[in-house]
Every structure is written in C-alpha cells, then in structure tokens.
Design an enzyme around this catalytic site. Structure first.
Site, PDB file in Angstrom:
ATOM      1  N   HIS A 266       1.571   1.499  -5.746  1.00 31.99           N
ATOM      2  CA  HIS A 266       0.245   0.868  -5.771  1.00 31.99           C
ATOM      3  C   HIS A 266      -0.821   1.915  -6.126  1.00 31.99           C
ATOM      4  O   HIS A 266      -1.678   1.667  -6.987  1.00 31.99           O
ATOM      5  CB  HIS A 266      -0.058   0.222  -4.413  1.00 31.99           C
ATOM      6  CG  HIS A 266      -1.498  -0.101  -4.206  1.00 31.99           C
ATOM      7  ND1 HIS A 266      -2.165  -1.067  -4.922  1.00 31.99           N
ATOM      8  CD2 HIS A 266      -2.403   0.430  -3.347  1.00 31.99           C
ATOM      9  CE1 HIS A 266      -3.426  -1.112  -4.515  1.00 31.99           C
ATOM     10  NE2 HIS A 266      -3.596  -0.225  -3.552  1.00 31.99           N
TER      11      HIS A 266
ATOM     12  N   HIS B 165       0.840  -1.198   0.000  1.00 37.44           N
ATOM     13  CA  HIS B 165       0.000   0.000   0.000  1.00 37.44           C
ATOM     14  C   HIS B 165       0.879   1.254   0.000  1.00 37.44           C
ATOM     15  O   HIS B 165       0.904   2.014   0.965  1.00 37.44           O
ATOM     16  CB  HIS B 165      -0.961  -0.010   1.192  1.00 37.44           C
ATOM     17  CG  HIS B 165      -1.962  -1.106   1.105  1.00 37.44           C
ATOM     18  ND1 HIS B 165      -1.871  -2.242   1.883  1.00 37.44           N
ATOM     19  CD2 HIS B 165      -3.043  -1.276   0.306  1.00 37.44           C
ATOM     20  CE1 HIS B 165      -2.879  -3.048   1.585  1.00 37.44           C
ATOM     21  NE2 HIS B 165      -3.598  -2.499   0.635  1.00 37.44           N
TER      22      HIS B 165
ATOM     23  N   HIS C 229      -6.115   6.829  -1.989  1.00 32.68           N
ATOM     24  CA  HIS C 229      -6.939   5.894  -1.218  1.00 32.68           C
ATOM     25  C   HIS C 229      -6.200   5.159  -0.097  1.00 32.68           C
ATOM     26  O   HIS C 229      -6.840   4.713   0.845  1.00 32.68           O
ATOM     27  CB  HIS C 229      -7.633   4.884  -2.158  1.00 32.68           C
ATOM     28  CG  HIS C 229      -6.744   3.821  -2.700  1.00 32.68           C
ATOM     29  ND1 HIS C 229      -5.920   4.022  -3.780  1.00 32.68           N
ATOM     30  CD2 HIS C 229      -6.556   2.554  -2.307  1.00 32.68           C
ATOM     31  CE1 HIS C 229      -5.263   2.910  -4.034  1.00 32.68           C
ATOM     32  NE2 HIS C 229      -5.610   1.987  -3.150  1.00 32.68           N
ATOM     33  N   ASP C 230      -4.897   5.034  -0.175  1.00 36.64           N
ATOM     34  CA  ASP C 230      -4.161   4.330   0.876  1.00 36.64           C
ATOM     35  C   ASP C 230      -3.145   5.224   1.588  1.00 36.64           C
ATOM     36  O   ASP C 230      -2.183   4.721   2.192  1.00 36.64           O
ATOM     37  CB  ASP C 230      -3.421   3.110   0.305  1.00 36.64           C
ATOM     38  CG  ASP C 230      -4.335   1.902   0.145  1.00 36.64           C
ATOM     39  OD1 ASP C 230      -5.257   1.741   0.983  1.00 36.64           O
ATOM     40  OD2 ASP C 230      -4.125   1.118  -0.798  1.00 36.64           O
TER      41      ASP C 230
END
Length: 121
Positions: free
Chosen positions: A79, A75, A115-116
C-alpha cells in the site's frame, strides 16, 4: 540484505511502468518493489540534490519495508509503495514538481512510503 540490494541493477521507471496511472504492483516481487522505490529516488534526483549515499538509501528502504506489518491486509508495504508510485507519477507527469522545492518533493515521497508504518489494521 543491503549489500545484495545495492548490487542489483535498478530497472528503468519506464520498464517498471512507474509513470503510469494504471500501474499495478501485482507482477513485482518484494525485491522489485524495493528496487522500484530506489528508482523513484534516483529519477527525482534525490541522491544528488541531498548528497544521499546509495547504501544509506538502500538500508532505509529496506528498513521501512520491514517495519510494515506483513499480516495487515491493507496498510502494508505494498500500500505504501503504491501510494509512493502514484505520487511519483503525479510529480513526473505534471507541472507540480516545478512548483515545489526539492525538499518538499523529498518530503512527499518519504511521507508516502512511511505514512502507515506500524499500522495495526
């Protein structure tokens, strides 16, 4: 760092193979991933449609990139970048972009890149 990024030439989506579903980031340097992210914003017309300043976009991309933990195996920035590339390919290759508003398209790209953020594992 922002000024350096701003001064660089952004490769085309074609030369970066951003439209390919078989895309691999293995040959891209860290700077090239940032340039490729900027290319996605450019080709989706976000700078024009949302009156984004190029300097602000460069600073934002670098900030997102820096806030991913480098020691996290999965993550991480790569990614997130790959997730954004896949969304970019979906948006550009199909008819889905015609069914979404500009704001929805922008939200998808921002979400894929961030998102991460700060994920610990």
């Amino acid at each position: 760092e922002t000024e350096e990024l701003q001064a660089m030439t952004i490769p085309s989506a074609h030369s970066l193979k951003l439209l390919d579903f078989s895309f691999s980031d293995f040959d891209l340097s860290e700077v090239e991933t940032a340039l490729a992210a900027i290319r996605m914003f450019t080709d989706l017309n976000f700078l024009q449609n949302f009156q984004m300043k190029y300097e602000v976009l460069c600073r934002w991309i670098l900030s997102v990139k820096k806030n991913y933990r480098r020691h996290v195996a999965y993550h991480n920035w790569r990614h997130a970048f790959n997730t954004a590339q896949c969304m970019f390919a979906v948006l550009k290759s199909g008819r889905i972009q015609n069914k979404l508003t500009d704001l929805e398209t922008l939200a998808l790209i921002i979400a894929t890149l961030s998102h991460d953020l700060d994920h610990r594992g």
